[in-house]
Write a protein that holds these residues in place. Structure first.
Motif, PDB file in Angstrom:
ATOM      1  N   TYR A 239     -28.026 -27.358 -21.586  1.00 35.96           N
ATOM      2  CA  TYR A 239     -28.119 -26.154 -22.415  1.00 35.96           C
ATOM      3  C   TYR A 239     -28.602 -24.951 -21.620  1.00 35.96           C
ATOM      4  CZ  TYR A 239     -33.236 -26.502 -22.790  1.00 35.96           C
ATOM      5  OH  TYR A 239     -34.570 -26.518 -22.515  1.00 35.96           O
ATOM      6  N   GLU A 240     -29.226 -25.204 -20.479  1.00 34.51           N
ATOM      7  CA  GLU A 240     -29.691 -24.107 -19.625  1.00 34.51           C
ATOM      8  C   GLU A 240     -28.566 -23.551 -18.758  1.00 34.51           C
ATOM      9  OE1 GLU A 240     -33.872 -24.686 -17.961  1.00 34.51           O
ATOM     10  OE2 GLU A 240     -33.278 -26.774 -18.388  1.00 34.51           O
ATOM     11  N   TYR A 241     -27.451 -24.257 -18.733  1.00 33.79           N
ATOM     12  CA  TYR A 241     -26.281 -23.796 -17.975  1.00 33.79           C
ATOM     13  C   TYR A 241     -25.083 -23.826 -18.930  1.00 33.79           C
ATOM     14  CZ  TYR A 241     -22.884 -23.314 -14.178  1.00 33.79           C
ATOM     15  OH  TYR A 241     -21.886 -22.876 -13.358  1.00 33.79           O
ATOM     16  N   PRO A 242     -25.044 -22.875 -19.876  1.00 34.43           N
ATOM     17  CA  PRO A 242     -23.993 -22.904 -20.905  1.00 34.43           C
ATOM     18  C   PRO A 242     -22.602 -22.672 -20.325  1.00 34.43           C
ATOM     19  CG  PRO A 242     -25.239 -20.846 -21.003  1.00 34.43           C
ATOM     20  CD  PRO A 242     -25.953 -21.721 -20.030  1.00 34.43           C
ATOM     21  N   THR A 243     -21.644 -23.419 -20.844  1.00 33.51           N
ATOM     22  CA  THR A 243     -20.243 -23.276 -20.439  1.00 33.51           C
ATOM     23  C   THR A 243     -19.388 -23.079 -21.685  1.00 33.51           C
ATOM     24  OG1 THR A 243     -19.951 -25.681 -20.491  1.00 33.51           O
ATOM     25  CG2 THR A 243     -20.492 -24.673 -18.362  1.00 33.51           C
ATOM     26  N   GLN A 244     -18.222 -22.508 -21.494  1.00 33.94           N
ATOM     27  CA  GLN A 244     -17.365 -22.218 -22.643  1.00 33.94           C
ATOM     28  C   GLN A 244     -16.899 -23.500 -23.336  1.00 33.94           C
ATOM     29  OE1 GLN A 244     -14.327 -19.399 -21.746  1.00 33.94           O
ATOM     30  NE2 GLN A 244     -13.570 -19.266 -23.843  1.00 33.94           N
ATOM     31  N   ALA A 245     -16.609 -24.524 -22.537  1.00 35.88           N
ATOM     32  CA  ALA A 245     -16.154 -25.805 -23.099  1.00 35.88           C
ATOM     33  C   ALA A 245     -17.289 -26.819 -23.074  1.00 35.88           C
ATOM     34  CB  ALA A 245     -14.968 -26.337 -22.302  1.00 35.88           C
TER      35      ALA A 245
END
Length: 281
Positions: A239-245
């Motif tokens: 969650y600390e490195y959010p990605t689109q997928a």
């Protein structure tokens, strides 16, 4: 033996082009996207009728996981329609198709087997799963090979990204709560060649990755260890490195089926990674 490789500029395609040198008696045809767009049915039909391959190894894929969330049409065309046309015009040939661990949602407490239920989290996984179903419906002879976390000497991948970052910064943050298995493209390429050497295997879906389990943090830590890089590696949550997928939190694959079918030993991911890092460093 006639072998057609689609997506010849991909990581696996380039790996196979090197392995092909060991089999000079085979008639290899390596075709890039420009030479064969697998979404063009008429072109696929023409090439297959002219070359009449004994084997097609389909390395062509849309693999930009995050971009696929917006580029839905092209993702489905390449990952679903392409395999459909290859299957429909395959004739008596054998199709080896590369699929992905992203067909699973990551909620399993144990390694995924081939018959486990699928539930992709994003467009990439959905499009690859649809491609699998097209092959199952239309190909007379086929093997679907699901794999995970590919890296190697060719193309862009996590190994290359980490090594590039290590030249620019002394601190790198890497996700520690996504679990899977790094897979060396050279080991996968050898598996594909072994299928050809056996003149095909039983129709179905198979899992292939290196042995062992790792987080992306473990993977990065080993890369820097083997490359002799001294830097600060910070563990972070997904969650600390959010990605689109969305990505599956757990996607370890059970390889028992393909090991029994081919009768070979799969190297541990650390063993293969160490050799690759030494070769490219």
């Amino acid at each position: 033996m006639k072998i057609l490789i689609t997506g010849s500029k991909s990581q696996i395609g380039k790996e196979l082009s090197q392995r092909a040198l060991n089999f000079p008696d085979w008639d290899w045809k390596f075709m890039s996207k420009k030479e064969l767009d697998i979404t063009d049915e008429s072109k696929v039909k023409q090439i297959l009728e002219e070359f009449q391959p004994d084997f097609i190894i389909n390395c062509a894929a849309y693999t930009a996981v995050d971009k696929a969330e917006d580029a839905t049409e092209i993702a489905y065309k390449v990952n679903s329609e392409g395999p459909k046309w290859l299957s429909a015009h395959l004739g008596n040939g054998f199709l080896i198709h590369i699929s992905t661990d992203f067909v699973f949602d990551g909620n399993s407490p144990i390694a995924y087997q081939e018959e486990d239920g699928t539930s992709p989290l994003g467009v990439y996984g959905h499009s690859k799963l649809k491609g699998e179903k097209e092959i199952q419906d239309k190909a007379n002879r086929y093997a679907i090979i699901r794999t995970s976390w590919l890296y190697g000497e060719y193309g862009q991948n996590f190994l290359k990204t980490m090594l590039d970052l290590s030249k620019k910064t002394n601190t790198i943050s890497v996700v520690t709560d996504q679990i899977g298995t790094p897979t060396f493209t050279g080991d996968l390429a050898q598996c594909l060649i072994d299928i050809v050497l056996k003149n095909g295997i039983t129709n179905g879906t198979y899992h292939f990755s290196n042995e062992g389990v790792a987080s992306w943090y473990d993977f990065a830590q080993s890369i820097f260890e083997y490359a002799g890089k001294n830097l600060e590696l910070k563990p972070i949550k997904a969650y600390e490195y959010p990605t689109q997928a969305k990505r599956p939190h757990f996607s370890v694959l059970d390889k028992s089926k393909i090991k029994n079918e081919l009768g070979f030993k799969i190297p541990h991911w650390r063993e293969s990674l160490k050799k690759v890092v030494v070769d490219i460093s």
